[in-house]
Write an enzyme that holds these catalytic residues in place. Structure first.
Site, PDB file in Angstrom:
ATOM      1  N   TRP A  13       0.812  -1.206   0.000  1.00  0.00           N
ATOM      2  CA  TRP A  13       0.000   0.000   0.000  1.00  0.00           C
ATOM      3  C   TRP A  13       0.849   1.262   0.000  1.00  0.00           C
ATOM      4  CZ3 TRP A  13      -4.396  -1.170  -1.720  1.00  0.00           C
ATOM      5  CH2 TRP A  13      -4.996  -2.384  -1.396  1.00  0.00           C
ATOM      6  N   VAL A  16       1.921   1.719  -3.576  1.00  0.00           N
ATOM      7  CA  VAL A  16       0.793   2.185  -4.387  1.00  0.00           C
ATOM      8  C   VAL A  16       0.579   3.682  -4.180  1.00  0.00           C
ATOM      9  CG1 VAL A  16      -1.710   2.054  -4.668  1.00  0.00           C
ATOM     10  CG2 VAL A  16      -0.369  -0.052  -4.486  1.00  0.00           C
ATOM     11  N   GLU A  17       0.593   4.126  -2.925  1.00  0.00           N
ATOM     12  CA  GLU A  17       0.413   5.553  -2.629  1.00  0.00           C
ATOM     13  C   GLU A  17       1.548   6.390  -3.205  1.00  0.00           C
ATOM     14  OE1 GLU A  17       0.035   5.827   1.578  1.00  0.00           O
ATOM     15  OE2 GLU A  17      -2.065   5.199   1.600  1.00  0.00           O
ATOM     16  N   LEU A  18       2.775   5.871  -3.112  1.00  0.00           N
ATOM     17  CA  LEU A  18       3.927   6.593  -3.663  1.00  0.00           C
ATOM     18  C   LEU A  18       3.791   6.766  -5.170  1.00  0.00           C
ATOM     19  CD1 LEU A  18       6.733   7.751  -2.769  1.00  0.00           C
ATOM     20  CD2 LEU A  18       7.708   5.612  -3.608  1.00  0.00           C
ATOM     21  N   MET A  21       1.354   9.518  -5.854  1.00  0.00           N
ATOM     22  CA  MET A  21       1.976  10.825  -5.616  1.00  0.00           C
ATOM     23  C   MET A  21       2.797  11.266  -6.821  1.00  0.00           C
ATOM     24  SD  MET A  21       3.430  10.664  -1.726  1.00  0.00           S
ATOM     25  CE  MET A  21       2.512   9.879  -0.405  1.00  0.00           C
TER      26      MET A  21
END
Length: 412
Positions: A13, A16-18, A21
């Site tokens: 996760w 995925v968030e990186l 961004m």
């Protein structure tokens, strides 16, 4: 602001968030930034040169496939090239946190417009203007916010600008348009300021504008392919609008222009009634909103914030505080009538002047109520339930100059 810790790469996760961004930052045309923090890791770890992150990616490749892991690896490599903070270069967390906060505030304040410390937001008026702007509508909208001087137009515009600017590709807030336009190079100066904001130039002096016409051409070219929010504060003449924001067909769909003015005629010729335009999704006119005076409850709250540093009066001063607001409210209504009749005037420098007849009327009423010692007239007492005409005139003559300045600074 990703915090790259020792366990960061082991989390699906987090990666995925990186990746999100990096994608958002790359599509934002430099309006969004990634500010990474290294927590007990170094550059070699992030580049997968050590087992710390490398082993985690090997495991991810078994679980999610080589193609997905390549996307995460590319995002991580992009972040590694960005200037970052590393805990290893600081003694403890305190100094690191302080430096991060200072950096973030600097970046935010470059866009954020400062409003008064004791602001009382008028959500009814803010919502009314937001409804006219209708940010989710795909077309172009011009909204004119008008009203007498000092009623809170600029503060309203700042509050709305702060709420909305992050939803646009570019944004610009031009203050004191009327005052600056009076300079010999005023319009060119404003054009350069606008271009500087749109083009993300660090210095408006680096932008060369020979004359107004060249400035218009440069602005049209800069506006045409970006979703833009522009605020023109304190516009006096239609010419200023024509040379700064022109027509709606200058703009990319989704753009918004907010104009504040005391002069309703700046807006009236082009007031939009929401008919269908020749150009789809565009409005050639200006939707208008007249700023209303503060309601009693808001005026009382503002008074208490200044007087008691709280939102409501203390028990001992409850009745007196409400009487003061009633008196000042009556005087503000009276002052508006006198302004419209040109019997009093408040200049751009907040200098207050009045017609001789208004001055003589105030002196006569005060003298009439205590002819022997007019200078010792005490004003309101606790028993007075409604303001007497003497108190009203005295407050108008003595208090309105500073009151109107504060009203201009603080009222929304």
């Amino acid at each position: 602001m990703p915090i790259l810790s020792r366990n960061y790469a082991s989390s699906k996760w987090c990666l995925v968030e990186l990746t999100k961004m990096v994608t958002m930052a790359s599509k934002s045309d430099s309006t969004k930034e990634i500010l990474p923090i290294y927590l007990h890791v170094n550059s070699d770890d992030i580049k997968l040169k050590t087992p710390l992150y490398h082993d985690a990616f090997v495991q991810h490749e078994r679980n999610f496939g080589a193609d997905q892991v390549k996307v995460w690896r590319d995002a991580l490599m992009e972040v590694e090239e960005i200037k970052r903070w590393s805990l290893k270069t600081y003694i403890g967390y305190g100094k690191l946190i302080k430096e991060i906060v200072q950096e973030v505030l600097i970046k935010l304040n470059a866009r954020y417009k400062n409003v008064t410390e004791h602001l009382v937001e008028d959500h009814v008026q803010i919502d009314a203007i937001m409804k006219l702007l209708e940010v989710d509508y795909s077309g172009v909208r011009f909204v004119g916010v008008h009203g007498i001087g000092g009623i809170g137009k600029t503060t309203l515009a700042k509050v709305i600008y702060n709420k909305l600017y992050s939803r646009f590709d570019r944004y610009s807030f031009l203050e004191n348009v009327q005052e600056i336009s009076r300079r010999s190079d005023g319009i060119i100066y404003l054009q350069k300021q606008l271009l500087s904001s749109i083009l993300h130039s660090t210095c408006s002096n680096s932008i060369f504008v020979r004359d107004n016409d060249q400035g218009i051409g440069m602005i049209k070219k800069a506006l045409c392919d970006k979703k833009i929010l522009i605020v023109l504060d304190d516009v006096e003449k239609k010419e200023q609008l024509k040379k700064l924001v022109g027509k709606s067909d200058w703009f990319e769909n989704g753009s918004r222009v907010i104009i504040t003015t005391r002069n309703m005629s700046v807006l009236t010729d082009r007031t939009e009634r929401l008919e269908v335009d020749a150009v789809p999704n565009r409005h050639e006119g200006i939707l208008t909103y007249e700023v209303k005076e503060m309601r009693f409850s808001q005026a009382l709250q503002l008074f208490c914030r200044h007087s008691f540093r709280r939102d409501f009066p203390t028990e001992d001063y409850n009745i007196l505080s409400r009487q003061i607001i009633l008196i000042l409210g009556s005087c503000l209504w009276l002052s508006r009538v006198l302004l419209l009749r040109s019997l009093i005037n408040i200049g751009d420098d907040n200098k207050f002047s009045m017609h001789d007849q208004v001055r003589d009327l105030g002196r006569h009423i005060v003298y009439e109520e205590n002819c022997r010692f007019p200078g010792k007239r005490s004003g309101a007492s606790e028993e007075i339930e409604a303001p007497s005409r003497a108190i009203m005139v005295k407050v108008m003559v003595v208090a309105i100059p500073s009151l109107m300045k504060n009203y201009r600074d603080y009222g929304v």
